[in-house]
Write a protein that holds these residues in place. Structure first.
Motif, short mmCIF file in Angstrom:
data_model
loop_
_atom_site.label_atom_id
_atom_site.label_comp_id
_atom_site.label_asym_id
_atom_site.label_seq_id
_atom_site.Cartn_x
_atom_site.Cartn_y
_atom_site.Cartn_z
N GLN A 84 -37.04 25.13 -20.89
CA GLN A 84 -35.96 24.18 -20.11
C GLN A 84 -35.60 23.00 -21.07
O GLN A 84 -34.54 22.74 -20.84
CB GLN A 84 -36.85 23.41 -18.77
N PHE A 188 -37.04 20.68 -14.29
CA PHE A 188 -36.69 22.04 -13.64
C PHE A 188 -35.08 22.06 -13.40
O PHE A 188 -34.91 21.80 -12.30
CB PHE A 188 -37.69 21.95 -12.36
N LEU A 225 -43.94 26.50 -14.98
CA LEU A 225 -42.57 26.36 -14.44
C LEU A 225 -42.85 26.23 -12.87
O LEU A 225 -42.03 25.38 -12.04
CB LEU A 225 -41.72 27.62 -14.48
N ASP A 228 -44.16 22.65 -12.10
CA ASP A 228 -43.10 21.73 -12.19
C ASP A 228 -41.82 21.77 -11.31
O ASP A 228 -41.54 20.85 -11.06
CB ASP A 228 -42.38 21.97 -13.65
N GLY A 229 -41.62 22.89 -10.99
CA GLY A 229 -40.49 22.89 -9.73
C GLY A 229 -40.92 22.35 -8.81
O GLY A 229 -40.12 21.66 -7.95
#
Length: 337
Positions: A84, A188, A225, A228-229
């Motif tokens: 990212q 994200f 991920l 984090d999202g």
């Protein structure tokens, strides 16, 4: 939209791609040539390769490509900061020179021929165009299962993400400038970019087999991920903790009433099983709840420190016969973070 050809920058994050990059670079260069010849993009368009702290010869290959052909530009991190961050750094570098930027993976499993449709959508007035894969037939069973589970969980927890969209997208200069205003450390992009609200559209594409190398997106990275999202885009897990806490409180109150009634009725029941089940339930929910709250507190901690999202070590960019090669320690090559 202006009738003049737009300057396109292909932003390509690279992590240990020495096997795939020689072929991918050739395919991207040929595609860029065709777009230039057809008048769809300007001759100033470039392919920006972002080295995300690779441990192999990826940066040496990028350096060689930039030396041999001014159509290539290179950016290298001081260490591995993640996919990212590599995408964001490339887009922030591209926005200084480009009218539009398209992010695409270095393995070119995302169909590069779909670029024509991206450009058509942009010419029709879209500031953001999302690439959505048609299916997951090229994925193995485990990858397909985890990917579907990822998108299902994100939607369940209220995250605004598009299913089967994996960072293959077009952003206009206006959208890139708006993205630069977002300062959070926990990135994200799949959830962040749709919040900008610009006119957008979708392009569907087929996924190809990898020409060389192996996927660098491990299960651990996918799990990171997802975490984090969820923590970046949704507070629903904390709301669920509140609901669970209320339900457990109601259950505990019922158990208290039940135990008091037993005592008044003179029932001599040891209650070992009941006590054990209640204790385990309460302990498990407490630890689980603390874990979720801890994730959010950890994110707040990182945001409060406001450390750079990435550090750019080298940036190679040519204009004509002039080469600019700098060593920096900033969040972005040309713009403050």
């Amino acid at each position: 939209m202006s009738n003049r050809p737009n300057t396109l920058y292909l932003v390509v994050p690279c992590y240990n791609e020495e096997e795939a990059l020689p072929h991918s670079a050739q395919v991207m260069r040929e595609k860029l040539d065709r777009l230039m010849q057809e008048g769809k993009v300007s001759p100033e368009s470039k392919i920006l390769l972002v080295n995300d702290g690779s441990r192999d010869k990826t940066w040496q290959l990028i350096h060689s490509l930039c030396d041999a052909d001014p159509a290539f530009a290179g950016l290298s991190f001081s260490r591995n900061y993640g996919h990212q961050s590599a995408i964001l750094a490339g887009m922030m570098a591209a926005r200084q020179h480009a009218d539009i930027a398209v992010t695409i993976d270095a393995d070119l499993q995302q169909d590069i021929e779909a670029l024509d449709q991206f450009l058509e959508k942009y010419q029709a007035g879209c500031e953001i165009v999302y690439g959505i894969r048609n299916d997951r037939n090229t994925d193995g069973f485990f990858k397909k299962l985890t990917a579907n589970g990822f998108y299902g969980l994100m939607h369940l927890l209220g995250c605004n993400v598009m299913s089967n969209h994996a960072d293959y997208r077009l952003l206009s200069k206006k959208a890139l400038d708006a993205l630069a205003e977002y300062k959070e450390v926990n990135l994200f992009l799949r959830g962040l970019i749709p919040t900008m609200g610009f006119q957008s559209d979708i392009v569907y594409f087929d996924v190809k087999e990898r020409e060389a190398g192996t996927s660098k997106y491990t299960f651990r990275k996918m799990l990171t991920l997802a975490t984090d999202g969820i923590t970046s885009m949704s507070t629903r897990p904390i709301q669920l903790i509140t609901i669970m806490g209320f339900l457990v409180s109601v259950f505990s109150f019922v158990m208290i009433v039940y135990c008091i009634a037993d005592w008044f009725l003179g029932r001599n029941v040891p209650g070992y099983t009941t006590s054990l089940v209640v204790s385990l339930l309460m302990g498990g929910l407490t630890i689980f709840s603390l874990g979720i709250v801890g994730e959010y507190v950890g994110k707040i901690y990182l945001e409060a420190k406001a450390r750079p999202r990435y550090i750019v070590e080298s940036f190679i960019w040519k204009e004509g016969n002039i080469q600019s090669h700098s060593t920096e320690k900033e969040e972005e090559p040309h713009a403050s973070n």
